[in-house]
Design a protein around this motif. Structure first.
Motif, PDB file in Angstrom:
ATOM      1  N   UNK A  44       2.306 -26.962 -11.454  1.00  0.00           N
ATOM      2  CA  UNK A  44       3.412 -27.448 -10.496  1.00  0.00           C
ATOM      3  C   UNK A  44       3.820 -28.895 -10.610  1.00  0.00           C
ATOM      4  N   UNK A  45       2.766 -29.579 -10.733  1.00  0.00           N
ATOM      5  CA  UNK A  45       2.967 -30.906 -10.365  1.00  0.00           C
ATOM      6  C   UNK A  45       2.791 -32.045 -11.428  1.00  0.00           C
ATOM      7  N   UNK A  46       2.054 -31.709 -12.546  1.00  0.00           N
ATOM      8  CA  UNK A  46       1.561 -32.361 -13.516  1.00  0.00           C
ATOM      9  C   UNK A  46       2.941 -33.003 -14.308  1.00  0.00           C
ATOM     10  N   UNK A  47       4.306 -32.254 -14.305  1.00  0.00           N
ATOM     11  CA  UNK A  47       5.341 -32.753 -14.846  1.00  0.00           C
ATOM     12  C   UNK A  47       5.896 -34.003 -14.354  1.00  0.00           C
ATOM     13  N   UNK A  48       5.719 -34.320 -13.205  1.00  0.00           N
ATOM     14  CA  UNK A  48       6.006 -35.257 -12.468  1.00  0.00           C
ATOM     15  C   UNK A  48       4.728 -36.480 -12.106  1.00  0.00           C
ATOM     16  N   UNK A  55       1.396 -40.832 -13.123  1.00  0.00           N
ATOM     17  CA  UNK A  55       2.642 -40.919 -14.436  1.00  0.00           C
ATOM     18  C   UNK A  55       3.832 -41.342 -13.882  1.00  0.00           C
ATOM     19  N   UNK A  56       4.139 -41.078 -12.502  1.00  0.00           N
ATOM     20  CA  UNK A  56       5.447 -41.547 -12.026  1.00  0.00           C
ATOM     21  C   UNK A  56       6.616 -41.105 -12.606  1.00  0.00           C
ATOM     22  N   UNK A  57       6.671 -40.041 -13.157  1.00  0.00           N
ATOM     23  CA  UNK A  57       8.082 -39.557 -13.704  1.00  0.00           C
ATOM     24  C   UNK A  57       9.091 -39.138 -12.665  1.00  0.00           C
ATOM     25  N   UNK A  58      10.304 -39.426 -12.793  1.00  0.00           N
ATOM     26  CA  UNK A  58      11.252 -39.110 -11.626  1.00  0.00           C
ATOM     27  C   UNK A  58      10.962 -40.137 -10.343  1.00  0.00           C
ATOM     28  N   UNK A  59      10.267 -41.119 -10.661  1.00  0.00           N
ATOM     29  CA  UNK A  59       9.859 -41.991  -9.502  1.00  0.00           C
ATOM     30  C   UNK A  59       8.703 -41.236  -8.535  1.00  0.00           C
ATOM     31  N   UNK A  81      10.013 -34.470  -0.226  1.00  0.00           N
ATOM     32  CA  UNK A  81      10.462 -35.533   0.400  1.00  0.00           C
ATOM     33  C   UNK A  81      11.175 -36.393  -0.757  1.00  0.00           C
ATOM     34  N   UNK A  82      12.446 -36.875  -0.190  1.00  0.00           N
ATOM     35  CA  UNK A  82      13.434 -37.547  -1.339  1.00  0.00           C
ATOM     36  C   UNK A  82      13.496 -36.560  -2.450  1.00  0.00           C
ATOM     37  N   UNK A  83      13.329 -36.959  -3.867  1.00  0.00           N
ATOM     38  CA  UNK A  83      13.469 -36.432  -5.102  1.00  0.00           C
ATOM     39  C   UNK A  83      12.648 -35.376  -5.186  1.00  0.00           C
TER      40      UNK A  83
END
Ligand code: HEC
Length: 110
Positions: A44-48, A55-59, A81-83
């Motif tokens: 669930x989390x690795x993509x971002x 990694x900081x994808x999508x901020x 939170x936010x995005x």
């Protein structure tokens, strides 16, 4: 003689009961394993956040540098939170806690 047979029968039943009782407990434990935070993170989390949390994808926040407490992380993961969207609809509180703990380990690794 009859009494001895009855006593032996009862004794056997007690032993069987104890044996099956233990087995039922063991089965119950096997059916409810502890959630694996690392596995949940990878799904669930690795993509971002990436493998190491930085990694900081999508901020996405850098988890290996995060100073949030376990409770703080649980809240962000559950509510979002936010995005970052919350995961409470997808993951049980147990799983959220497990993955929050795993993100604390990312800090140690880097
Ligand atoms: C869609 C991309 C995305 C996904 C998927 C995602 N996150 Fe995030 N995450 C973010 C963003 C973006 C932030 C920063 C939020 C902000 O700016 O307020 C963040 C922030 C966090 C924070 C707060 C860190 C801090 O120091 O404030 C934690 C903890 C966190 N994420 C954990 C997770 C976990 C665990 C998962 C998987 C269950 C996950 N995230 C999945 C994008 C994502």
């Amino acid at each position: 003689m009859k009494q001895i047979v009855v006593a032996a029968f009862l004794g056997t039943m007690l032993l069987l009961g104890a044996a099956y009782g233990d087995q039922a407990l063991a089965l119950g434990a096997a059916n409810a394993p502890k959630p694996d935070g690392e596995k949940i993170y990878k799904v669930y989390c690795i993509t971002c956040h990436g493998m190491k949390g930085d990694m900081g994808a999508s901020g996405a926040a850098n988890l290996s540098a995060s100073t949030l407490s376990l409770e703080g992380r649980i809240k962000v993961i559950a509510e979002g939170r936010n995005t970052m969207t919350g995961f409470k609809a997808l993951l049980t509180p147990d799983k959220i806690k497990a993955v929050a703990k795993y993100t604390l380990e990312l800090k140690k690794k880097s």
